[in-house]
Design a protein around this motif. Sequence first.
Motif, PDB file in Angstrom:
ATOM      1  N   PRO A   1      -6.805   9.673  -8.813  1.00  0.00           N
ATOM      2  CA  PRO A   1      -6.366   8.791  -9.909  1.00  0.00           C
ATOM      3  C   PRO A   1      -6.777   9.281 -11.284  1.00  0.00           C
ATOM      4  N   ASP A   2      -7.909  10.006 -11.389  1.00  0.00           N
ATOM      5  CA  ASP A   2      -8.384  10.455 -12.699  1.00  0.00           C
ATOM      6  C   ASP A   2      -8.121  11.934 -12.931  1.00  0.00           C
TER       7      ASP A   2
ATOM      8  N   MET B   1      -6.042   9.476   6.257  1.00  0.00           N
ATOM      9  CA  MET B   1      -7.283  10.189   5.965  1.00  0.00           C
ATOM     10  C   MET B   1      -7.085  11.176   4.828  1.00  0.00           C
ATOM     11  N   ALA B   2      -5.904  11.818   4.778  1.00  0.00           N
ATOM     12  CA  ALA B   2      -5.626  12.734   3.672  1.00  0.00           C
ATOM     13  C   ALA B   2      -5.610  11.988   2.345  1.00  0.00           C
ATOM     14  N   LEU B   3      -4.994  10.813   2.308  1.00  0.00           N
ATOM     15  CA  LEU B   3      -4.954  10.022   1.077  1.00  0.00           C
ATOM     16  C   LEU B   3      -6.349   9.563   0.657  1.00  0.00           C
ATOM     17  N   GLN B   4      -7.167   9.217   1.627  1.00  0.00           N
ATOM     18  CA  GLN B   4      -8.542   8.812   1.317  1.00  0.00           C
ATOM     19  C   GLN B   4      -9.321   9.975   0.709  1.00  0.00           C
ATOM     20  N   HIS B   5      -9.107  11.175   1.255  1.00  0.00           N
ATOM     21  CA  HIS B   5      -9.794  12.361   0.749  1.00  0.00           C
ATOM     22  C   HIS B   5      -9.364  12.662  -0.683  1.00  0.00           C
ATOM     23  N   VAL B   6      -8.064  12.506  -0.953  1.00  0.00           N
ATOM     24  CA  VAL B   6      -7.559  12.741  -2.310  1.00  0.00           C
ATOM     25  C   VAL B   6      -8.090  11.676  -3.259  1.00  0.00           C
TER      26      VAL B   6
ATOM     27  N   ARG C   1      -2.507   2.034   0.618  1.00  0.00           N
ATOM     28  CA  ARG C   1      -3.512   1.192  -0.052  1.00  0.00           C
ATOM     29  C   ARG C   1      -4.395   2.018  -0.976  1.00  0.00           C
ATOM     30  N   TYR C   2      -4.223   3.332  -0.999  1.00  0.00           N
ATOM     31  CA  TYR C   2      -5.154   4.191  -1.715  1.00  0.00           C
ATOM     32  C   TYR C   2      -4.731   4.386  -3.167  1.00  0.00           C
ATOM     33  N   ASP C   3      -5.734   4.518  -4.021  1.00  0.00           N
ATOM     34  CA  ASP C   3      -5.523   4.675  -5.452  1.00  0.00           C
ATOM     35  C   ASP C   3      -5.326   6.159  -5.745  1.00  0.00           C
ATOM     36  N   VAL C   4      -4.076   6.583  -5.732  1.00  0.00           N
ATOM     37  CA  VAL C   4      -3.746   7.979  -5.997  1.00  0.00           C
ATOM     38  C   VAL C   4      -2.592   8.028  -6.993  1.00  0.00           C
TER      39      VAL C   4
ATOM     40  N   PRO D   1       7.456   7.203  -6.002  1.00  0.00           N
ATOM     41  CA  PRO D   1       6.602   6.521  -6.970  1.00  0.00           C
ATOM     42  C   PRO D   1       6.073   7.493  -8.009  1.00  0.00           C
ATOM     43  N   THR D   2       6.017   7.071  -9.261  1.00  0.00           N
ATOM     44  CA  THR D   2       5.550   7.950 -10.328  1.00  0.00           C
ATOM     45  C   THR D   2       4.277   7.405 -10.973  1.00  0.00           C
ATOM     46  N   HIS D   3       3.659   6.461 -10.319  1.00  0.00           N
ATOM     47  CA  HIS D   3       2.420   5.876 -10.839  1.00  0.00           C
ATOM     48  C   HIS D   3       1.443   5.734  -9.695  1.00  0.00           C
ATOM     49  N   ARG D   4       0.307   5.140  -9.982  1.00  0.00           N
ATOM     50  CA  ARG D   4      -0.690   4.978  -8.939  1.00  0.00           C
ATOM     51  C   ARG D   4      -0.164   4.072  -7.832  1.00  0.00           C
ATOM     52  N   SER D   5      -0.545   4.420  -6.603  1.00  0.00           N
ATOM     53  CA  SER D   5      -0.154   3.614  -5.451  1.00  0.00           C
ATOM     54  C   SER D   5      -1.331   2.762  -5.019  1.00  0.00           C
ATOM     55  N   THR D   6      -1.200   1.437  -5.167  1.00  0.00           N
ATOM     56  CA  THR D   6      -2.308   0.549  -4.818  1.00  0.00           C
ATOM     57  C   THR D   6      -1.869  -0.585  -3.910  1.00  0.00           C
TER      58      THR D   6
END
Length: 314
Positions: A175-176, A229-234, A252-255, A301-306
């Motif tokens: 996210p950052d 798990m890949a999304l969590q790692h990212v 559900r991950y903030d990416v 999606p072009t923004h954060r996925s939450t």
Amino acid sequence: MNPWRLRLLSQLDTLGTVRAVAQAGHLSPSSVSQQLAVLEAETGTALLERTGRRVRLTSAGLILAQRARAILDHMDSVESELRGFGEEPSGLVRLGAFQSAIHTLAVPAVTRLAVAHPHLDVEILELEPHASMPALRMADADIIITTTDFDELPLGPDLDLVPLAEDPVLLVLPPDHPAGRGPADLAAFAHEAWAFDMPQSYMANLARRLCRQARFEPRVVCRFSNYMMALQHVEAGLSITLLPALAVAHSRYDVTTRELATPVTRTITAAVRRGTPTRAAVRVVLDALRHDPTPPPLTPPTHRSTAAPPDGTP
């Protein structure tokens, strides 16, 4: 000719070795070899020839293996029609699907079918493209959701295809991450740590190919067979990755996601074996997949996925 022995011959054509056929059928290699020898005696034709320590199909063996698929499918179709004569679609349909298609395509279809056809049982099998196509050809699956873009194991003329959706591949970042906005040039991420799928899987091969086309060898720091798990790692800032939009859309991950400067889109397709009339239960499942009233979003999606997803693997 014994149908079981015909199935062993067809599996040998698909899997390549007697040992692989034995493992698939929970048999010993000697038992498989013995049954294939009996099939040769039944047909009065040489079906196998030895090359060193291995066997391969003769020209006659290849022809019979190909015909065997149609014969076995026809037998299954007749048996199913007799069981369900005059009744609504019923019985077991085995549906193979890759991770991101399970909760976006397979589960919604099966949920609707459970209400409309209570005597129909659909078993969902998690199968990546490199595993689902052999499973379909060996009749371990009745329908698969796959992609026509898996170069390592192309779909052949023995399969009928039903297009379902188009799914873009996205660059997934923490996210950052300081990267700017807009379509991403992968060459700008050559020095990043990457998360990859398991070796020889569709996404692992595609991601490596895209990185090499951008003229760099990715530094892979982890491999996961599960997109969650890949999304969590990212999200933790430990890597970046390439994933299909379906895998990220309900995460559900903030990416953060970025489209690729050179767009890459995979074609999501249902496939069934060709050559025999499709039994009613399989047709109903195909129709449910094809006529999904709430298809997955195809705009990346072009923004954060939450957003919170349904329970299960993305």
